[in-house]
Design a protein around this motif. Structure first.
Motif, PDB file in Angstrom:
ATOM      1  N   GLY A  44       0.817  -1.216   0.000  1.00  0.00           N
ATOM      2  CA  GLY A  44       0.000   0.000   0.000  1.00  0.00           C
ATOM      3  C   GLY A  44       0.846   1.260   0.000  1.00  0.00           C
ATOM      4  N   ILE A  45       1.923   1.251   0.768  1.00  0.00           N
ATOM      5  CA  ILE A  45       2.823   2.417   0.808  1.00  0.00           C
ATOM      6  C   ILE A  45       3.473   2.618  -0.555  1.00  0.00           C
ATOM      7  N   ASP A  47       2.233   1.800  -3.440  1.00  0.00           N
ATOM      8  CA  ASP A  47       1.199   2.329  -4.337  1.00  0.00           C
ATOM      9  C   ASP A  47       0.972   3.819  -4.107  1.00  0.00           C
ATOM     10  N   LEU A  48       0.968   4.236  -2.859  1.00  0.00           N
ATOM     11  CA  LEU A  48       0.810   5.663  -2.559  1.00  0.00           C
ATOM     12  C   LEU A  48       1.979   6.472  -3.101  1.00  0.00           C
ATOM     13  N   GLN A  49       3.182   5.935  -2.980  1.00  0.00           N
ATOM     14  CA  GLN A  49       4.360   6.636  -3.487  1.00  0.00           C
ATOM     15  C   GLN A  49       4.292   6.753  -5.014  1.00  0.00           C
ATOM     16  N   THR A  51       1.596   6.756  -6.853  1.00  0.00           N
ATOM     17  CA  THR A  51       0.522   7.705  -7.163  1.00  0.00           C
ATOM     18  C   THR A  51       1.016   9.139  -7.025  1.00  0.00           C
ATOM     19  N   ALA A  52       1.755   9.425  -5.972  1.00  0.00           N
ATOM     20  CA  ALA A  52       2.280  10.781  -5.768  1.00  0.00           C
ATOM     21  C   ALA A  52       3.248  11.162  -6.888  1.00  0.00           C
TER      22      ALA A  52
END
Length: 119
Positions: A44-45, A47-49, A51-52
């Protein structure tokens, strides 16, 4: 005499199975669940990175598109102006020091601002 009511025990409240088993099985199960949780959190982390980073890339590309649109408009204006023979002649004389017969040419030293513009 008062009536006596029988209280029935609710079987749904009783656990159907007890957690019987060896402690080793419990440790392995807890380890597997902990490992799975850690993997999903890490994923999840990541994926967030990603996305950013993609959002930042989109913003940079949109800014580049705006800059290119402005440059395109400027080039269209320059093209239209150079299509005019009088402007083309004036532009060539000013920029490239093209002269006609009988013209006197005066060349002035460049200022620091003009030198920076050429670079």
């Amino acid at each position: 005499m008062a009536k006596q009511y029988k209280i029935k025990k609710n079987k749904a409240l009783k656990p159907k199975r007890s957690l019987k088993g060896s402690p080793l099985k419990k440790i392995v199960l807890c380890g597997a669940l902990l490992g799975g949780t850690m993997y999903l959190t890490w994923s999840g982390i990541q994926d967030l990175q990603t996305t950013a980073e993609l959002r930042l890339s989109i913003q940079e590309n949109q800014q580049q598109i705006e800059d290119l649109k402005e440059e395109k408009e400027q080039l269209k204006k320059t093209y239209e102006n150079l299509s005019n023979p009088d402007y083309a002649s004036l532009y060539a004389r000013g920029r490239y020091h093209v002269t006609q017969d009988g013209d006197q040419v005066f060349i002035f030293p460049k200022t620091e601002d003009e030198e920076e513009k050429e670079e």
